[in-house]
Each structure stands twice: as C-alpha cells, then as structure tokens.
Design an enzyme around this catalytic site. Sequence first.
Site, short mmCIF file in Angstrom:
data_model
loop_
_atom_site.label_atom_id
_atom_site.label_comp_id
_atom_site.label_asym_id
_atom_site.label_seq_id
_atom_site.Cartn_x
_atom_site.Cartn_y
_atom_site.Cartn_z
NE ARG A 14 56.64 53.94 61.73
CZ ARG A 14 57.45 54.45 60.81
NH1 ARG A 14 57.01 54.70 59.61
NH2 ARG A 14 58.69 54.73 61.10
CD GLU A 19 60.15 67.41 69.67
OE1 GLU A 19 60.69 68.43 69.22
OE2 GLU A 19 60.31 66.28 69.20
#
Length: 175
Positions: free
Chosen positions: A62, A99
């Site tokens: 993006r 994560e």
Amino acid sequence: MKVPDGLRKAVRTIPDFPKPGILFKDITPILGDAALLAASVALLSEPFAGKGITKVVAIESRGFILGPSLALRLGAGFVPIRKKGRLPCETLSVGYGLEYGTDAIEMHKDAIGFGERVLIHDDVIATGGTAAACCDLVNRAGARVEGFSFLMELASLKGRAALCEHVPFHAVMAD
C-alpha cells in the site's frame, strides 16, 4: 496545511480483515476522491519539501499507492521495497520479527546510492517493524534516512517507538 475533515472521515475501519482481531484501515475512499488524494500527497510531502530528499522508498504494497506521487512532489526518485523474492535483480535484504514469526524485505542493490537522502513512506504505521527494517535496509545501502512519512498512525500500537528517535516522523492523521 490543515488536515481536511473529509480526509479523516473517508478512512473506513473494516473489522476482522484480513484476519480476526485486526481493524483494517481502508484508504480507498481517499484515493477515489481527487481533492482528498491531492490533499493527502500535499500533506505527506509538506514537512520534507526543500529538504533535499533524493529518493522516496515505499513499502509493499500500500505504500506504492502514494509513494510515487510523493516522490514526484519532492522532485525525487521512487524505490519500491518488496517482500523477499519479488525483485528480479541483485538485492539487499533484511529480516525482521513479527508478532507471529519473521519476514524479510528487499530492494535492488543499485536502487539507492551512497549518501543519498531518503524518505521512507507507507500508508499506515502500526507496530513499526516493517518501517524499522526498511530503515536498516536504507542504512545498509549507505544512504541517510531523512524522515518517515505516513498517511495514518495507529498510535495505540506505539510503532513510532520502533523507529530511530533522531529521524523526523510525520503522520498526516492518527487513530
């Protein structure tokens, strides 16, 4: 330049996309409105105008949407930073933790010259891991990171803390 009210209102929050628990920030309504699109590029570039930026690097995918317009506005070249294995020529690569695992990003080895002044751009900063890895990649190329520019900061995720303190940080909006 003041952030137009319509810019904030145009960002849609999509719950559980692309996976449960994620609140995705959809900027496509901004892209579909010429005035909001122009305002976005102007606001992204404003703090870095006249700073001698020679390259704008943008993070897949993006970041590629506004990155080239930002580069043009600053009179700079554009460099795509892609996920590992997606660039055809010799690359520099850096891995980083997520994560839920690890990932790596790359750029063409000859995309940035030694001593160039680089602005790192992405549409949204969340935890900051990808932007920090991008900074490492630019530094490995021998260039100087002159700033970070984001359309939106997800401030609750504290991604700014993962970035170099001495490098100017600019987010048009915070959520």
